[in-house]
Design a protein around this motif. Structure first.
Motif, mmCIF file in Angstrom:
data_model
loop_
_atom_site.group_PDB
_atom_site.id
_atom_site.type_symbol
_atom_site.label_atom_id
_atom_site.label_comp_id
_atom_site.label_asym_id
_atom_site.label_seq_id
_atom_site.Cartn_x
_atom_site.Cartn_y
_atom_site.Cartn_z
ATOM 1 N N VAL A 43 9.764 -2.326 -8.322
ATOM 2 C CA VAL A 43 10.877 -1.951 -7.166
ATOM 3 C C VAL A 43 10.418 -1.283 -6.040
ATOM 4 C CG1 VAL A 43 13.059 -0.572 -7.220
ATOM 5 C CG2 VAL A 43 12.649 -1.698 -9.250
ATOM 6 N N GLY A 44 9.703 -0.366 -6.285
ATOM 7 C CA GLY A 44 9.106 0.343 -5.065
ATOM 8 C C GLY A 44 8.357 -0.582 -3.982
ATOM 9 N N VAL A 45 7.564 -1.661 -4.747
ATOM 10 C CA VAL A 45 6.790 -2.652 -3.774
ATOM 11 C C VAL A 45 7.695 -3.252 -3.069
ATOM 12 C CG1 VAL A 45 5.541 -4.642 -3.780
ATOM 13 C CG2 VAL A 45 4.886 -2.533 -5.004
ATOM 14 N N VAL A 46 8.727 -3.795 -3.370
ATOM 15 C CA VAL A 46 9.882 -4.448 -2.566
ATOM 16 C C VAL A 46 10.437 -3.463 -1.788
ATOM 17 C CG1 VAL A 46 12.006 -5.692 -2.972
ATOM 18 C CG2 VAL A 46 10.413 -6.159 -4.713
ATOM 19 N N LEU A 47 10.899 -2.363 -2.229
ATOM 20 C CA LEU A 47 11.554 -1.307 -1.191
ATOM 21 C C LEU A 47 10.594 -0.933 -0.046
ATOM 22 C CD1 LEU A 47 13.406 1.032 -3.589
ATOM 23 C CD2 LEU A 47 14.237 -0.776 -2.032
ATOM 24 N N ALA A 48 9.065 -0.804 -0.405
ATOM 25 C CA ALA A 48 8.268 -0.513 0.574
ATOM 26 C C ALA A 48 8.139 -1.716 1.448
ATOM 27 C CB ALA A 48 7.028 -0.229 -0.017
ATOM 28 N N SER A 49 7.977 -2.778 1.039
ATOM 29 C CA SER A 49 7.986 -4.164 1.791
ATOM 30 C C SER A 49 9.010 -4.205 2.894
ATOM 31 C CB SER A 49 7.848 -5.367 1.011
ATOM 32 O OG SER A 49 6.741 -5.266 0.089
ATOM 33 N N ARG A 50 10.255 -4.086 2.303
ATOM 34 C CA ARG A 50 11.260 -3.969 3.354
ATOM 35 C C ARG A 50 11.329 -2.965 4.513
ATOM 36 N NH1 ARG A 50 13.714 -5.031 6.950
ATOM 37 N NH2 ARG A 50 16.133 -5.305 7.127
ATOM 38 N N PHE A 51 11.157 -1.448 3.827
ATOM 39 C CA PHE A 51 11.460 -0.779 4.650
ATOM 40 C C PHE A 51 10.428 0.102 5.527
ATOM 41 C CE2 PHE A 51 15.090 -0.497 1.700
ATOM 42 C CZ PHE A 51 16.062 -0.726 2.517
ATOM 43 N N LEU A 52 9.175 -0.205 4.977
ATOM 44 C CA LEU A 52 8.017 0.446 5.656
ATOM 45 C C LEU A 52 7.359 -0.867 6.495
ATOM 46 C CD1 LEU A 52 6.427 2.707 3.136
ATOM 47 C CD2 LEU A 52 7.806 3.257 4.969
ATOM 48 N N LEU A 53 7.317 -2.249 5.960
ATOM 49 C CA LEU A 53 6.730 -2.974 6.649
ATOM 50 C C LEU A 53 7.313 -3.886 7.224
ATOM 51 C CD1 LEU A 53 4.049 -3.960 3.744
ATOM 52 C CD2 LEU A 53 3.687 -2.533 5.615
ATOM 53 N N GLY A 54 8.809 -3.915 7.169
ATOM 54 C CA GLY A 54 9.734 -4.679 7.824
ATOM 55 C C GLY A 54 9.895 -6.220 7.200
ATOM 56 N N GLU A 55 9.516 -6.418 6.150
ATOM 57 C CA GLU A 55 9.539 -7.670 5.565
ATOM 58 C C GLU A 55 10.876 -8.025 5.151
ATOM 59 O OE1 GLU A 55 6.769 -8.311 2.127
ATOM 60 O OE2 GLU A 55 5.256 -7.347 3.333
#
Length: 81
Positions: A45-57
């Protein structure tokens, strides 16, 4: 290669990984493995959230659904512990 190892993103990643490892050892010292292991699934879950909100994926809807299902499963297992 030295530029890659010295980049802020890599150093930040290593620090976050070290913090995660320390937190995991703390959790394992306090809980039984059967109670602690569902917490490990929350890293997905953390990886998906970080991908979206930190990396803009862009995360497809199917992956959001799967992420919610993983979080719900961890919550259900944790609630029964």
């Amino acid at each position: 290669m030295c530029r890659v190892l010295g980049s802020p993103a890599i150093l930040c990643g290593v620090l976050v990984y070290g913090a995660e490892f320390t937190a995991w050892l703390f959790v394992l010292s306090r809980l039984d493995l059967s109670e602690a292991f569902p917490i490990a699934t929350l890293s997905y879950v953390g990886v998906v959230l970080a991908s979206r909100f930190l990396l803009g994926e862009m995360i497809p809807p199917r992956r959001w659904i799967a992420t919610v299902m993983i979080a719900a499963g961890a919550a259900l297992v944790g609630a029964n512990a």
